[in-house]
Design a protein around this motif. Structure first.
Motif, PDB file in Angstrom:
ATOM      1  N   LEU A  62      81.605  56.989   0.432  1.00  0.00           N
ATOM      2  CA  LEU A  62      82.992  57.070   0.919  1.00  0.00           C
ATOM      3  C   LEU A  62      83.095  57.293   2.421  1.00  0.00           C
ATOM      4  O   LEU A  62      83.824  56.570   3.100  1.00  0.00           O
ATOM      5  N   GLU A  63      82.394  58.283   2.948  1.00  0.00           N
ATOM      6  CA  GLU A  63      82.508  58.567   4.380  1.00  0.00           C
ATOM      7  C   GLU A  63      82.056  57.389   5.223  1.00  0.00           C
ATOM      8  O   GLU A  63      82.667  57.082   6.243  1.00  0.00           O
ATOM      9  N   THR A  64      81.004  56.711   4.792  1.00  0.00           N
ATOM     10  CA  THR A  64      80.529  55.535   5.521  1.00  0.00           C
ATOM     11  C   THR A  64      81.584  54.444   5.502  1.00  0.00           C
ATOM     12  O   THR A  64      81.861  53.804   6.527  1.00  0.00           O
ATOM     13  N   ILE A  65      82.196  54.231   4.341  1.00  0.00           N
ATOM     14  CA  ILE A  65      83.252  53.218   4.225  1.00  0.00           C
ATOM     15  C   ILE A  65      84.418  53.561   5.147  1.00  0.00           C
ATOM     16  O   ILE A  65      84.912  52.704   5.883  1.00  0.00           O
ATOM     17  N   PHE A  66      84.843  54.827   5.139  1.00  0.00           N
ATOM     18  CA  PHE A  66      85.959  55.234   5.995  1.00  0.00           C
ATOM     19  C   PHE A  66      85.617  55.030   7.471  1.00  0.00           C
ATOM     20  O   PHE A  66      86.445  54.592   8.259  1.00  0.00           O
ATOM     21  N   GLU A  67      84.390  55.366   7.827  1.00  0.00           N
ATOM     22  CA  GLU A  67      83.970  55.272   9.219  1.00  0.00           C
ATOM     23  C   GLU A  67      83.861  53.822   9.687  1.00  0.00           C
ATOM     24  O   GLU A  67      84.399  53.451  10.735  1.00  0.00           O
ATOM     25  N   ILE A  68      83.177  52.985   8.925  1.00  0.00           N
ATOM     26  CA  ILE A  68      82.953  51.593   9.334  1.00  0.00           C
ATOM     27  C   ILE A  68      84.256  50.803   9.303  1.00  0.00           C
ATOM     28  O   ILE A  68      84.525  49.985  10.179  1.00  0.00           O
TER      29      ILE A  68
END
Length: 138
Positions: A62-68
């Motif tokens: 999730l955090e990677t998706i939000f960041e990218i």
């Protein structure tokens, strides 16, 4: 029991629709950058962004998706609300863990003049970066 399963499936489709909408509004190459950051193939990104597929998005991504994807605040809240309905308790458990922000790094490697070899090298480098990330989480 069947109603609960249907509600969860609807919530999965809902958060996937939100992700698909966000991805549609991002520059070309975002799906590829996301695939690399997650250490996955582009087909995985297509599956997690398609409401027709029941494949859930793993909480650790999730955090990677939000960041990218540079999720706008409103869409992020709506996504997390739907995700919480689809997978009760998973968001809370992920938020309790310390998350490190990601930053892109460009690495220039030789062109191996073979698509399969180039792809294998890309996967290898993504895997190394993911393993380094896991070391920092412990």
């Amino acid at each position: 029991m069947a109603i609960v399963v249907e509600q969860r499936e609807n919530a999965v489709a809902e958060y996937k629709r939100i992700l698909a909408k966000v991805l549609e509004n991002r520059p070309s190459g975002t799906r590829q950058r996301l695939a690399v950051a997650l250490g996955k193939n582009r087909s995985f990104i297509s599956q997690i962004a398609n409401p027709s597929y029941a494949t859930p998005i793993p909480a650790q991504h999730l955090e990677t998706i939000f960041e990218i994807c540079l999720f706008p605040a409103t869409e992020r809240r709506a996504f997390l609300d739907a995700y919480g309905r689809a997978h009760p308790g998973k968001v809370e458990r992920r938020q309790r863990k310390d998350h490190h922000r990601l930053r892109p790094v460009t690495v220039y490697v030789p062109d191996l003049e073979d698509e399969a070899k180039n792809h294998a090298l890309d996967r290898l480098l993504s895997d190394i970066a993911a393993r380094i990330g896991k070391l920092t989480e412990d």
